[in-house]
Design a protein around this motif. Structure first.
Motif, PDB file in Angstrom:
ATOM      1  N   LYS A  42       0.842  -1.205   0.000  1.00  0.00           N
ATOM      2  CA  LYS A  42       0.000   0.000   0.000  1.00  0.00           C
ATOM      3  C   LYS A  42       0.871   1.247   0.000  1.00  0.00           C
ATOM      4  O   LYS A  42       0.610   2.202  -0.730  1.00  0.00           O
ATOM      5  CB  LYS A  42      -0.922   0.016   1.224  1.00  0.00           C
ATOM      6  CG  LYS A  42      -2.145  -0.837   1.102  1.00  0.00           C
ATOM      7  CD  LYS A  42      -2.986  -0.690   2.369  1.00  0.00           C
ATOM      8  CE  LYS A  42      -4.298  -1.407   2.269  1.00  0.00           C
ATOM      9  NZ  LYS A  42      -5.115  -1.236   3.482  1.00  0.00           N
ATOM     10  N   LEU A  47      -1.856   2.612  -3.542  1.00  0.00           N
ATOM     11  CA  LEU A  47      -3.195   2.063  -3.763  1.00  0.00           C
ATOM     12  C   LEU A  47      -3.927   1.940  -2.435  1.00  0.00           C
ATOM     13  O   LEU A  47      -3.328   1.624  -1.410  1.00  0.00           O
ATOM     14  CB  LEU A  47      -3.113   0.676  -4.412  1.00  0.00           C
ATOM     15  CG  LEU A  47      -2.623   0.625  -5.853  1.00  0.00           C
ATOM     16  CD1 LEU A  47      -2.398  -0.819  -6.287  1.00  0.00           C
ATOM     17  CD2 LEU A  47      -3.628   1.295  -6.782  1.00  0.00           C
ATOM     18  N   ILE A  48      -5.219   2.186  -2.480  1.00  0.00           N
ATOM     19  CA  ILE A  48      -6.020   2.003  -1.273  1.00  0.00           C
ATOM     20  C   ILE A  48      -7.046   0.889  -1.448  1.00  0.00           C
ATOM     21  O   ILE A  48      -7.634   0.432  -0.483  1.00  0.00           O
ATOM     22  CB  ILE A  48      -6.726   3.312  -0.852  1.00  0.00           C
ATOM     23  CG1 ILE A  48      -7.574   3.854  -1.988  1.00  0.00           C
ATOM     24  CG2 ILE A  48      -5.726   4.331  -0.370  1.00  0.00           C
ATOM     25  CD1 ILE A  48      -8.432   5.040  -1.616  1.00  0.00           C
ATOM     26  N   GLN A  49      -7.230   0.448  -2.686  1.00  0.00           N
ATOM     27  CA  GLN A  49      -8.186  -0.629  -2.943  1.00  0.00           C
ATOM     28  C   GLN A  49      -7.555  -1.954  -2.512  1.00  0.00           C
ATOM     29  O   GLN A  49      -6.592  -2.423  -3.113  1.00  0.00           O
ATOM     30  CB  GLN A  49      -8.547  -0.691  -4.421  1.00  0.00           C
ATOM     31  CG  GLN A  49      -9.227   0.565  -4.926  1.00  0.00           C
ATOM     32  CD  GLN A  49      -9.194   0.624  -6.432  1.00  0.00           C
ATOM     33  OE1 GLN A  49      -8.134   0.489  -7.031  1.00  0.00           O
ATOM     34  NE2 GLN A  49     -10.363   0.822  -7.031  1.00  0.00           N
ATOM     35  N   LEU A  50      -8.115  -2.547  -1.478  1.00  0.00           N
ATOM     36  CA  LEU A  50      -7.541  -3.754  -0.902  1.00  0.00           C
ATOM     37  C   LEU A  50      -7.454  -4.892  -1.916  1.00  0.00           C
ATOM     38  O   LEU A  50      -6.455  -5.613  -1.955  1.00  0.00           O
ATOM     39  CB  LEU A  50      -8.338  -4.202   0.328  1.00  0.00           C
ATOM     40  CG  LEU A  50      -7.777  -5.391   1.090  1.00  0.00           C
ATOM     41  CD1 LEU A  50      -6.350  -5.123   1.558  1.00  0.00           C
ATOM     42  CD2 LEU A  50      -8.673  -5.748   2.255  1.00  0.00           C
ATOM     43  N   ASP A  51      -8.464  -5.039  -2.759  1.00  0.00           N
ATOM     44  CA  ASP A  51      -8.441  -6.149  -3.713  1.00  0.00           C
ATOM     45  C   ASP A  51      -7.279  -6.017  -4.698  1.00  0.00           C
ATOM     46  O   ASP A  51      -6.638  -7.002  -5.051  1.00  0.00           O
ATOM     47  CB  ASP A  51      -9.775  -6.296  -4.442  1.00  0.00           C
ATOM     48  CG  ASP A  51     -10.177  -5.062  -5.230  1.00  0.00           C
ATOM     49  OD1 ASP A  51      -9.725  -3.951  -4.894  1.00  0.00           O
ATOM     50  OD2 ASP A  51     -10.959  -5.217  -6.188  1.00  0.00           O
ATOM     51  N   ARG A  52      -6.966  -4.809  -5.108  1.00  0.00           N
ATOM     52  CA  ARG A  52      -5.837  -4.611  -6.029  1.00  0.00           C
ATOM     53  C   ARG A  52      -4.508  -4.864  -5.320  1.00  0.00           C
ATOM     54  O   ARG A  52      -3.610  -5.489  -5.874  1.00  0.00           O
ATOM     55  CB  ARG A  52      -5.874  -3.218  -6.638  1.00  0.00           C
ATOM     56  CG  ARG A  52      -7.073  -3.038  -7.572  1.00  0.00           C
ATOM     57  CD  ARG A  52      -7.036  -1.751  -8.337  1.00  0.00           C
ATOM     58  NE  ARG A  52      -5.867  -1.587  -9.178  1.00  0.00           N
ATOM     59  CZ  ARG A  52      -5.749  -2.020 -10.432  1.00  0.00           C
ATOM     60  NH1 ARG A  52      -6.746  -2.674 -10.985  1.00  0.00           N
ATOM     61  NH2 ARG A  52      -4.660  -1.791 -11.118  1.00  0.00           N
ATOM     62  N   VAL A  53      -4.406  -4.375  -4.095  1.00  0.00           N
ATOM     63  CA  VAL A  53      -3.183  -4.594  -3.321  1.00  0.00           C
ATOM     64  C   VAL A  53      -2.982  -6.088  -3.082  1.00  0.00           C
ATOM     65  O   VAL A  53      -1.882  -6.617  -3.259  1.00  0.00           O
ATOM     66  CB  VAL A  53      -3.224  -3.823  -1.981  1.00  0.00           C
ATOM     67  CG1 VAL A  53      -2.030  -4.172  -1.112  1.00  0.00           C
ATOM     68  CG2 VAL A  53      -3.277  -2.317  -2.227  1.00  0.00           C
ATOM     69  N   SER A  55      -4.075  -8.507  -4.891  1.00  0.00           N
ATOM     70  CA  SER A  55      -3.715  -9.147  -6.163  1.00  0.00           C
ATOM     71  C   SER A  55      -2.224  -9.015  -6.432  1.00  0.00           C
ATOM     72  O   SER A  55      -1.571  -9.980  -6.861  1.00  0.00           O
ATOM     73  CB  SER A  55      -4.501  -8.531  -7.320  1.00  0.00           C
ATOM     74  OG  SER A  55      -5.869  -8.800  -7.183  1.00  0.00           O
TER      75      SER A  55
END
Length: 100
Positions: A42, A47-53, A55
Motif C-alpha cells: 500500500k 493504492l487504497i483498494q484492498l483487492d488490487r493490493v 492481487s
C-alpha cells in the motif's frame, strides 16, 4: 494429527480456522507476514483498494514460490546426479575388488 480451532487476525479480520496444533504458530506468523506485505505494498503503490493490493501481493508471492520451486528442482537434480555418480563409483570399486 490433532486439530485446534484458532482465531487468526488477518488484515483486520478475524478468521476461525481448524489447524493442526503443530502448525498454529507458523500460521500466525504467515498472517503477520501477510499484514506486513500488504501494508508495504500500500505504501509503495499508493493504492487504497484492498483487492488490487492483495492481487499484487498474491502475484509477488506466487512468483517467489515459483522461483523457490525452480531452485529446489535444480538442487534435487544436482543431488540426484551426485548420488548416481557415487553409486556408479561404488559399483566400480566393488567390481574391481571381487575375486575373478
Amino acid at each position: 494429527m490433532s486439530l485446534k480451532l484458532v482465531e487468526i487476525l488477518v488484515l483486520g479480520q478475524v478468521l476461525r480456522l481448524n489447524v493442526p496444533i503443530e502448525q498454529e504458530e507458523l500460521l500466525r506468523q504467515a498472517a503477520r507476514n501477510l499484514d506486513i506485505l500488504v501494508s508495504e505494498m500500500k505504501e509503495k503503490t499508493g493504492l487504497i483498494q484492498l483487492d488490487r493490493v492483495l492481487s499484487i501481493v498474491a502475484l509477488n508471492l506466487s512468483f517467489e514460490l515459483s522461483q523457490e520451486k525452480n531452485k529446489t528442482a535444480k538442487i534435487e537434480e544436482v543431488l540426484r546426479t551426485g548420488i548416481q555418480q557415487l553409486d556408479h563409483s561404488l559399483e566400480n570399486i566393488r567390481v574391481t575388488k571381487e575375486p575373478h
